[in-house]
Every structure is written in C-alpha cells, then in structure tokens.
Motif scaffolding. Structure first.
Motif, PDB file in Angstrom:
ATOM      1  N   GLU A 201       0.952  -1.348   0.234  1.00 49.65           N
ATOM      2  CA  GLU A 201       0.052  -0.010  -0.002  1.00 49.65           C
ATOM      3  C   GLU A 201       0.881   1.207   0.046  1.00 49.65           C
ATOM      4  O   GLU A 201       1.685   1.184   0.948  1.00 49.65           O
ATOM      5  CB  GLU A 201      -0.811   0.002   1.312  1.00 49.65           C
ATOM      6  N   VAL A 202       0.696   2.145  -0.909  1.00 50.30           N
ATOM      7  CA  VAL A 202       1.380   3.317  -1.130  1.00 50.30           C
ATOM      8  C   VAL A 202       0.504   4.535  -0.898  1.00 50.30           C
ATOM      9  O   VAL A 202      -0.415   4.701  -1.528  1.00 50.30           O
ATOM     10  CB  VAL A 202       1.985   3.439  -2.421  1.00 50.30           C
ATOM     11  N   ARG A 203       0.620   5.178   0.136  1.00 46.42           N
ATOM     12  CA  ARG A 203      -0.038   6.342   0.425  1.00 46.42           C
ATOM     13  C   ARG A 203       0.875   7.678   0.322  1.00 46.42           C
ATOM     14  O   ARG A 203       1.821   7.708   0.639  1.00 46.42           O
ATOM     15  CB  ARG A 203      -0.619   6.401   1.916  1.00 46.42           C
ATOM     16  N   VAL A 204       0.058   8.479  -0.412  1.00 41.53           N
ATOM     17  CA  VAL A 204       0.856   9.911  -0.911  1.00 41.53           C
ATOM     18  C   VAL A 204       0.098  10.994  -0.275  1.00 41.53           C
ATOM     19  O   VAL A 204      -0.952  10.985  -0.279  1.00 41.53           O
ATOM     20  CB  VAL A 204       1.034   9.876  -2.378  1.00 41.53           C
ATOM     21  N   SER A 205       1.064  11.985  -0.152  1.00 39.72           N
ATOM     22  CA  SER A 205       0.028  13.270   0.279  1.00 39.72           C
ATOM     23  C   SER A 205       1.233  14.348  -0.137  1.00 39.72           C
ATOM     24  O   SER A 205       2.278  14.378  -0.217  1.00 39.72           O
ATOM     25  CB  SER A 205       0.042  13.400   1.913  1.00 39.72           C
ATOM     26  N   GLY A 206       0.417  15.614  -0.357  1.00 39.97           N
ATOM     27  CA  GLY A 206       1.156  16.793  -0.720  1.00 39.97           C
ATOM     28  C   GLY A 206       0.131  17.871  -0.665  1.00 39.97           C
ATOM     29  O   GLY A 206      -1.074  17.872  -0.638  1.00 39.97           O
ATOM     30  N   ALA A 218       1.474  19.884  -5.193  1.00 45.19           N
ATOM     31  CA  ALA A 218       2.483  18.803  -5.706  1.00 45.19           C
ATOM     32  C   ALA A 218       2.018  17.996  -6.785  1.00 45.19           C
ATOM     33  O   ALA A 218       2.587  16.970  -7.272  1.00 45.19           O
ATOM     34  CB  ALA A 218       2.447  18.124  -4.525  1.00 45.19           C
ATOM     35  N   ASP A 219       0.929  18.484  -7.700  1.00 45.21           N
ATOM     36  CA  ASP A 219       0.117  17.776  -8.498  1.00 45.21           C
ATOM     37  C   ASP A 219       0.258  16.154  -8.241  1.00 45.21           C
ATOM     38  O   ASP A 219       0.877  15.426  -8.911  1.00 45.21           O
ATOM     39  CB  ASP A 219       0.971  17.963 -10.151  1.00 45.21           C
ATOM     40  N   LEU A 220      -0.634  15.990  -7.034  1.00 49.46           N
ATOM     41  CA  LEU A 220      -0.494  14.425  -6.604  1.00 49.46           C
ATOM     42  C   LEU A 220      -0.800  13.525  -7.477  1.00 49.46           C
ATOM     43  O   LEU A 220      -0.366  12.424  -7.559  1.00 49.46           O
ATOM     44  CB  LEU A 220      -1.279  14.665  -5.150  1.00 49.46           C
ATOM     45  N   VAL A 221      -1.931  13.578  -8.217  1.00 47.89           N
ATOM     46  CA  VAL A 221      -2.162  12.640  -9.006  1.00 47.89           C
ATOM     47  C   VAL A 221      -1.518  12.317 -10.079  1.00 47.89           C
ATOM     48  O   VAL A 221      -1.184  11.132 -10.361  1.00 47.89           O
ATOM     49  CB  VAL A 221      -3.789  13.077  -9.730  1.00 47.89           C
ATOM     50  N   PHE A 222      -0.659  13.345 -10.781  1.00 48.46           N
ATOM     51  CA  PHE A 222       0.162  13.022 -11.778  1.00 48.46           C
ATOM     52  C   PHE A 222       1.466  12.196 -11.128  1.00 48.46           C
ATOM     53  O   PHE A 222       1.989  11.180 -11.411  1.00 48.46           O
ATOM     54  CB  PHE A 222       0.853  14.275 -12.147  1.00 48.46           C
ATOM     55  N   ALA A 223       1.851  12.709  -9.735  1.00 47.50           N
ATOM     56  CA  ALA A 223       2.893  12.027  -9.055  1.00 47.50           C
ATOM     57  C   ALA A 223       2.604  10.461  -8.813  1.00 47.50           C
ATOM     58  O   ALA A 223       3.212   9.559  -8.772  1.00 47.50           O
ATOM     59  CB  ALA A 223       3.350  12.689  -7.841  1.00 47.50           C
ATOM     60  N   LEU A 224       1.057  10.354  -8.389  1.00 45.28           N
ATOM     61  CA  LEU A 224       0.663   8.942  -7.843  1.00 45.28           C
ATOM     62  C   LEU A 224       0.825   8.112  -9.167  1.00 45.28           C
ATOM     63  O   LEU A 224       0.951   6.941  -9.438  1.00 45.28           O
ATOM     64  CB  LEU A 224      -0.678   8.834  -7.301  1.00 45.28           C
ATOM     65  N   GLY A 225       0.445   8.632 -10.485  1.00 44.98           N
ATOM     66  CA  GLY A 225       0.407   8.045 -11.584  1.00 44.98           C
ATOM     67  C   GLY A 225       1.758   7.503 -11.936  1.00 44.98           C
ATOM     68  O   GLY A 225       2.036   6.494 -12.515  1.00 44.98           O
ATOM     69  N   LYS A 226       3.091   8.365 -11.765  1.00 45.72           N
ATOM     70  CA  LYS A 226       4.217   7.985 -11.895  1.00 45.72           C
ATOM     71  C   LYS A 226       4.827   6.758 -11.104  1.00 45.72           C
ATOM     72  O   LYS A 226       5.450   5.829 -11.509  1.00 45.72           O
ATOM     73  CB  LYS A 226       5.034   9.072 -11.517  1.00 45.72           C
ATOM     74  N   ILE A 227       4.180   6.710  -9.826  1.00 47.95           N
ATOM     75  CA  ILE A 227       4.701   5.661  -8.822  1.00 47.95           C
ATOM     76  C   ILE A 227       3.892   4.361  -9.632  1.00 47.95           C
ATOM     77  O   ILE A 227       4.742   3.417  -9.581  1.00 47.95           O
ATOM     78  CB  ILE A 227       3.899   6.096  -7.587  1.00 47.95           C
ATOM     79  N   ILE A 228       2.630   4.574 -10.058  1.00 45.63           N
ATOM     80  CA  ILE A 228       1.788   3.402 -10.303  1.00 45.63           C
ATOM     81  C   ILE A 228       2.501   2.818 -11.756  1.00 45.63           C
ATOM     82  O   ILE A 228       2.739   1.675 -11.946  1.00 45.63           O
ATOM     83  CB  ILE A 228       0.442   3.793 -10.809  1.00 45.63           C
ATOM     84  N   ALA A 295      10.261  11.791  -4.056  1.00 47.22           N
ATOM     85  CA  ALA A 295      11.302  13.007  -4.084  1.00 47.22           C
ATOM     86  C   ALA A 295      11.198  13.823  -5.503  1.00 47.22           C
ATOM     87  O   ALA A 295      11.363  14.936  -5.406  1.00 47.22           O
ATOM     88  CB  ALA A 295      12.654  12.506  -3.706  1.00 47.22           C
ATOM     89  N   ALA A 296      11.099  13.129  -6.673  1.00 48.80           N
ATOM     90  CA  ALA A 296      11.183  13.919  -7.752  1.00 48.80           C
ATOM     91  C   ALA A 296      10.145  14.701  -7.978  1.00 48.80           C
ATOM     92  O   ALA A 296      10.189  15.826  -8.838  1.00 48.80           O
ATOM     93  CB  ALA A 296      11.272  12.864  -8.884  1.00 48.80           C
ATOM     94  N   TYR A 297       9.091  14.440  -7.485  1.00 51.25           N
ATOM     95  CA  TYR A 297       7.658  15.020  -7.566  1.00 51.25           C
ATOM     96  C   TYR A 297       7.271  16.078  -6.318  1.00 51.25           C
ATOM     97  O   TYR A 297       6.004  16.500  -6.260  1.00 51.25           O
ATOM     98  CB  TYR A 297       6.544  14.132  -8.280  1.00 51.25           C
ATOM     99  N   GLY A 298       8.034  16.051  -5.416  1.00 56.40           N
ATOM    100  CA  GLY A 298       7.712  16.697  -3.986  1.00 56.40           C
ATOM    101  C   GLY A 298       6.682  16.452  -3.237  1.00 56.40           C
ATOM    102  O   GLY A 298       6.007  17.084  -2.768  1.00 56.40           O
TER     103      GLY A 298
END
Length: 418
Positions: A201-206, A218-228, A295-298
């Motif tokens: 499970e990966v939880r992201v916040s920003g 932090a454009d979190l949806v884009f960053a989460l897409g990169k993780i995926i 880290a790359a997407y803050g």
C-alpha cells in the motif's frame, strides 16, 4: 515391502476404507469452516484418529492438530531416522456453494472451493493406513500428520511452526488439488512451484489546489500515476527477470472532483515472485523506488509492505521421492511435469527451513471437457482422487523414511528451475 507389495497392500486397504473416506469428505464439504474456526473439522479428524489408536494433539489456538505415527525409542533401530511430515490444510473459503449436489455446503458464505476437504480426507486415510503399518511393525520410522488450519489466511503454517509442530521433522510433503489434471495423475516439479504473494500500500500526500495552478501544488495525481507506472518498470530492470518478481496494482484512489488536485491518494497492489532471494530483498527495494519517485515530484510517500507467503520452492530430492512413489503405486504415465503458478501457498513457510515438496493431485474426471477451477463456487472433484492421494502420500512417506536412512536430516537448499 517392495513397490508391488505396497501397491497391492494399499489397494486392499482402500477396498475396505474408500467409501468411508468419500463419506468423510462429503461431510466436511457440507460443513465447511473458515480459517481459525475449524472446530468441528478438527474434532471429527481427532475422533477418527483416536479410534485408530493414535493420540492427536490439538494446536494451541484450538483448531488444527498434529499426530505422530510410529515410535522412535532410544534403542530402536530407526531412532536416527528423521521424522517425515505430511501436511493437509483444513479450512474453507468465504463464498457460497453453487453446486447442485447432495453434499452441497449447508453453511452460508462458506465453501470448500479449494479442495481442502479432499486434502484433509487424503491425510486422514493416509494416517489410518500408516497406523495399521506401525501396529504391524512395518513402519520404518515416525511419520507426523499435520492437519493445518488457516491456509487461506496465510497464518496457519506459522502457527504450526510456532507450536513446535515441525520439531524433529527432516522432510515434509503436501498435496494440492489441481482441476487441470485428471484423477489418477500427479503433477510434480523441482524448484519453485508457487509464488510469493505479498501486498503493498502506497499512501501519498502533498499540497493540493486548483487544477488551473498545478505548479503551486505537488500535482499529486500525476505523481501517484508516476509511482503506479514507474515502479513495475523499474523492478524489471533492478531484479533478475528469472525471479519473475512482479507488481500489479489492484486499487488506486485520489480526489473527488475533476477540477481540484487532492492532497492525498492511495495505491494498493500485490507483489508476486518465484525466487526466494528476490522475495527477501523486495521490501527494501520497493521502499527505495517509492522514495525516489516521490522525491522527484515533491510529495510525501509512505509504503506499507505486508508479508503473506514466500515462494514454495520444492527440494529436488523430495520432488523426486514424490515422483518415484507415485510411479510405484499408480503406474507409468501417472506423473507429469506441472507448471509454475503465481498463486500463493503457505506450505512455503515449512520449506524455508525443512526440505520437502508440494505436488498437484489431479481431480478432474478423465475425459471431461468441463473447465473447473479452484476458488470458484462450482468447484468439485472426481472423488476417486481421494484414493489416489492416499496411495501417493503413504508411499511417499514410506519411501522417504527408507531413502533418508539412519542419519540426522540436514536441510537441503532449494533448487530453482526444472
């Protein structure tokens, strides 16, 4: 006794007990019990073993049991032979039974759709046969039967090990129903036969904000897409492809409206792997990859890695014992090479410290064109497979006792590939 005598003796045993075993299986099928709640099943098995003169020991949590057959006194000629263990799982799945048969489950939301009722019955029948052999002075050592609870929740094997259920065991064997093989066939494989199965499970916040101003967030949806997308791709470059380490996402969630960048999100998936070394390295590797992308997407990212089961890696010698025993009691053409599966199996926990093997018991009606699979509400078996399983498990245990000889057993390294 030689192979021909053993086969004939098993046939004679089954001629007297096969109907009883089929009725026992049907009773279990009608009264399935979920993981860690297998009280009735445990009681039924214990009573039948006790009636055969054995002394079953209930596991500390109250479900599942072990029982030893044969004695190893200090002055016994077989005293230095390692104990051979045979394991069968006893729990059912949380689903309704949709078959139209007289032995359909009577318990709403519970069904033996993975064949554990067959595994339990095969192990019981094997125990009854071996008990008779021991009483006649024909068992060359000790065999331990492990009626294991909670395989489906992946904690049953660990509970058995914690209770000392594998102490003094030098080799361990198990069967699993396979509806892709005809009854009368045994699928065998050396090396990895099933995969590790873990959950992440990966939880992201920003900082969130308006989609018109993503540069202020932090454009979190884009960053989460990169993780995926980047994590599975990176794994294919950081791990030997022969390990079959894979990450597949099953759930992703972030945001509630189209024009607002959310401040949190989550992705959940499974890790599967056929290599033991890669499995042990996976948590640290995944954490490094998640941290680097975050880290790359803050954004802040928190990885939760939940272990379930390691890969089931069959010991080469144990797999060969399975095959030889089956050929001896079933005849030519009965043993086939079985493919690897990316499904998980908690029998793997035993094989982390004890050499052994898991084989696949054919349960399909020969000549059938039906395509039945495990974990389906219509799953059923050709009940002739019960007698086949008894013959294979009994012969394997006896052969293993003789083949390992009077020595202190040492764990053998798993052999990958076949």
């Amino acid at each position: 006794m030689d192979g021909n005598d053993l086969s004939a003796d098993l046939d004679a045993f089954l001629s007297k007990h096969e109907n009883e075993l089929i009725e026992f299986r049907r009773d279990l099928h009608m009264h399935p019990e979920l993981a860690n709640a297998e009280h009735r099943t445990t009681r039924r098995v214990a009573l039948r073993l006790a009636a055969a003169g054995l002394r079953p020991v209930i596991l500390p949590k109250g479900t599942g049991l072990t029982v030893d057959i044969g004695s190893l006194d200090d002055d016994d000629a077989n005293a230095e032979r390692p104990v051979v263990a045979l394991r069968g799982d006893i729990d059912a799945l949380p689903m309704d039974d949709e078959k139209d048969v007289p032995y359909r489950s009577t318990v709403p939301g519970a069904c033996h759709a993975c064949g554990h009722d067959v595994h339990t019955t095969v192990l019981l029948g094997t125990g009854l046969y071996l008990a008779a052999q021991a009483a006649a002075g024909l068992l060359p050592g000790r065999v331990r039967l492990v009626f294991q609870p909670a395989e489906e929740s992946a904690n049953g094997a660990l509970d058995v090990l914690a209770a000392g259920g594998a102490s003094s065991v030098g080799r361990i064997f198990a069967l699993h129903c396979d509806p892709r093989l005809d009854a009368g066939q045994l699928g065998v494989r050396s090396g990895a036969i099933t995969a590790a199965c873990d959950r992440i499970e990966v939880r992201v916040s920003g900082p969130g904000g308006h989609t018109a101003r993503p540069h202020l967030t932090a454009d979190l949806v884009f960053a989460l897409g990169k993780i995926i997308t980047e994590l599975p791709a990176a794994l294919s470059r950081r791990v030997d492809p022969r390990s079959s380490l894979s990450l597949v996402w099953g759930r992703v969630s972030a945001g509630t409206v189209s024009n607002a960048i959310p401040d949190s999100g989550i992705a959940e998936g499974t890790i599967r792997c056929l290599d033991d070394e890669a499995w042990h390295r996976a948590p640290d590797l995944l954490k490094d990859l998640v941290d680097s992308v975050a880290a790359a997407y803050g954004i802040e990212a928190e990885l939760s890695y939940q272990r379930y089961v390691p890969p089931t890696v069959n010991d080469q010698a144990s797999a060969a014992m399975f095959a030889a025993a089956a050929l001896g009691v079933l005849g030519a053409g009965s043993v086939v090479q079985t493919p690897q599966s990316l499904g998980g199996e908690d029998f793997a926990w035993y094989l982390e410290s004890i050499p052994g093997a898991l084989a696949r018991l054919g349960v399909r009606v020969p000549g059938s064109t039906a395509s039945l699979d495990i974990h389906q509400p219509t799953f059923d078996v050709d009940e002739r497979a019960i007698g086949v399983g008894v013959k294979v498990m009994a012969a394997t245990a006896i052969n293993a006792l003789w083949d390992d000889g009077p020595m202190v057993a040492q764990p053998l390294p798993g052999v990958t590939g076949a």
